[in-house]
Design an enzyme around this catalytic site. Structure first.
Site, PDB file in Angstrom:
ATOM      1  CE  LYS A 291      -1.735   3.059   2.981  1.00  0.00           C
ATOM      2  NZ  LYS A 291      -1.680   3.954   1.987  1.00  0.00           N
TER       3      LYS A 291
ATOM      4  CD  GLU B 288      11.789   5.741   8.033  1.00  0.00           C
ATOM      5  OE1 GLU B 288      11.933   6.985   8.895  1.00  0.00           O
ATOM      6  OE2 GLU B 288      12.117   5.421   6.636  1.00  0.00           O
TER       7      GLU B 288
ATOM      8  CB  CYS C  65      12.039  10.197   8.161  1.00  0.00           C
ATOM      9  SG  CYS C  65      13.051   8.900   7.776  1.00  0.00           S
TER      10      CYS C  65
ATOM     11  CD  GLU D  74       9.536  13.558  10.938  1.00  0.00           C
ATOM     12  OE1 GLU D  74      11.211  13.102  10.178  1.00  0.00           O
ATOM     13  OE2 GLU D  74       8.738  13.271  10.710  1.00  0.00           O
TER      14      GLU D  74
END
Length: 486
Positions: free
Chosen positions: A182, A257, A291, A391
């Site tokens: 997906k 992750e 990331c 983040e």
């Protein structure tokens, strides 16, 4: 089916209402339309029909049926398929690069130099690991056997879409697993092209299946599905937590992750004229939508003024604009929601008292259309500020000052994340010593070349498990001990 060679070709458009299941493009049963938006123009370029749980069930059933035979294939057979996939990706590299530019705004130069070749490198790394891997070892009279884990549900993000697909699909195939993928509904078109590559490579029906849809509709159903043996997700912390919670009742393996807030520690002996500019560009690579981007530059307090001047000069050299322009370095943010997030965090930096030394709120000057955020650098950032802890996922750099190396290491480790890190020094032994103290899954010393075999993954809330190379391959294997074997 006609090969999907070009972005928005008739053959590709025909796949937008389909899932790739059991070796065929089959119409989905859903009705929700998911727009695919060109972030450089804010225009809808395609409409995807989201799949439903029923479509997912068909894909999982196909993968389950295909698993016994595929798990029993020889190493040589799997290498041959992977080599064919690698060759087809090379042949279609330009079309893949242009698709990434269209659907998520990657500068065409960056798509050609990084997105596509690094994705291909993951396939080559899986081939290299598979060719030398000892699936059976003997110690005394006990054999340890490594076997494919089974049906793998793979959930991939919008920021490095093709790269993350191959980072999961290639080792899963190498291990002998079957797959339901997906991709992000925000950048799904490259995944359709990739599915056609796997079809044209001659993979057996059911080994690879593609189901497009939203996270809540398809991702959640994958995580809880009793016939999926493993979930691998790359995404936000929020998504990772939801997937892990949904997966818990079926006790499947979950590898994640997730987010990062990576430090870049400049030691006092570093070549500041070089490493500051490199640090800015590394933080802003892919418009900061990575990331592991080193978005906290940690520098000696007595060099702060020099670092600020060098950072401002480096930003001034960045050319932003139309991602199809060969000279563009940074294109737009990939979607409206992320552009809004970047603006929110720049506002937070100003409100918390950080010094804005370049960039700031709003769109890039001269560009009224497109999600073009201004490359922004803050200085005087302290660990209690949101921009030092959260983040951002955009071209925003925080410069933080330290008085000694112990304080630099403490600042580097002072987040809930632990994905990436950087250390800059002329003294390699000193850099190694600091790298060992940084609690992240990967540390780069002096901006080395990217390595497809270097394990990638996180400490703390950056996730668990590893991708890339040998550790990434082994995540798709189960371990069986046969006692009394010899």
């Amino acid at each position: 089916m006609t090969l999907v060679l070009d972005p928005l070709s008739p053959a590709l458009l025909a796949c937008l209402d389909h899932a790739y299941i059991d070796g065929q493009w089959l119409p989905v049963t859903g009705s929700e339309r998911l727009p695919v938006i060109d972030p450089s123009r804010e225009t809808v370029v395609a409409g995807l029909t989201g799949a439903t749980g029923a479509d997912l069930d068909r894909a999982v059933a196909a993968a389950r049926r295909a698993f016994p035979a595929f798990a029993a294939t020889s190493v040589a057979q799997r290498i041959a398929w992977l080599e064919r996939i690698e060759a087809l990706m090379q042949e279609r590299a330009e079309a893949l690069a242009r698709m990434l530019t269209l659907e998520m705004g990657a500068a065409i130069s960056h798509a050609r130099a990084a997105h596509v070749p690094f994705a291909i490198a993951h396939v080559r790394a899986a081939i290299d690991v598979l060719a030398a891997y000892p699936f059976e070892t003997l110690r005394g009279t006990t054999a340890t056997v490594r076997e494919p884990i089974g049906v793998c549900g793979l959930i991939t993000p919008w920021n490095w879409p093709l790269y993350q697909i191959t980072a999961k699909v290639a080792p899963a195939l190498a291990a002998g697993c079957t797959i339901v993928l997906k991709p992000s509904e925000l950048s799904p078109l490259n995944a359709i092209m990739f599915a056609q590559i796997l079809h044209d490579a001659g993979l057996p029906a059911g080994v690879f299946n593609l189901v497009n849809g939203t996270g809540p509709e398809i991702g959640g159903a994958m995580a809880s599905h009793p016939d999926i043996d493993m979930i691998s997700i790359t995404g936000s912390n929020r998504a990772g937590v939801l997937v892990a919670q949904a997966a818990a009742p079926t006790v499947k393996r979950v590898t994640q992750e997730l987010g990062g807030k990576s430090p870049n520690v400049l030691l006092p002996d570093a070549d500041f004229e070089t490493v500051v500019a490199s640090g800015v560009m590394t933080a802003f690579r892919n418009v900061g939508q990575s990331c592991s981007a080193p978005t906290r530059m940690i520098v000696p307090r007595d060099r702060l003024a020099q670092v600020e001047a060098l950072a401002i000069a480096a930003v001034a050299q960045i050319r932003m604009g139309d991602p199809l322009d060969e000279g563009t370095v940074l294109g737009p943010i990939a979607n409206q929601a992320q552009f809004n997030r970047v603006q929110e965090m720049i506002e937070a930096g100003i409100a918390d008292g950080a010094r804005l030394i370049c960039g700031g709120l709003g769109r890039l000057e001269g560009l009224s259309q497109g999600f073009y955020a201004r490359p922004t650098v803050f200085s005087g950032v302290t660990a209690d500020m949101r921009i030092a802890q959260e983040e951002i996922f955009g071209p925003v750099l925080s410069i933080m000052a330290y008085d000694d190396v112990d304080e630099a290491v403490a600042l580097a480790n002072d987040t809930v994340y632990g994905l990436g890190g950087h250390v800059q020094s002329r003294d390699l032994e000193q850099a190694r010593a600091v790298a060992r103290r940084i609690r992240t899954g990967q540390v780069h010393i002096n901006h080395p070349a990217w390595d497809a075999h270097a394990p990638f993954g996180g400490y703390k809330r950056s996730g668990n498990g590893r991708e890339y190379g040998l550790p990434g391959f082994e995540d798709y294997l189960e371990t069986k001990a046969i006692v009394g074997f010899a």
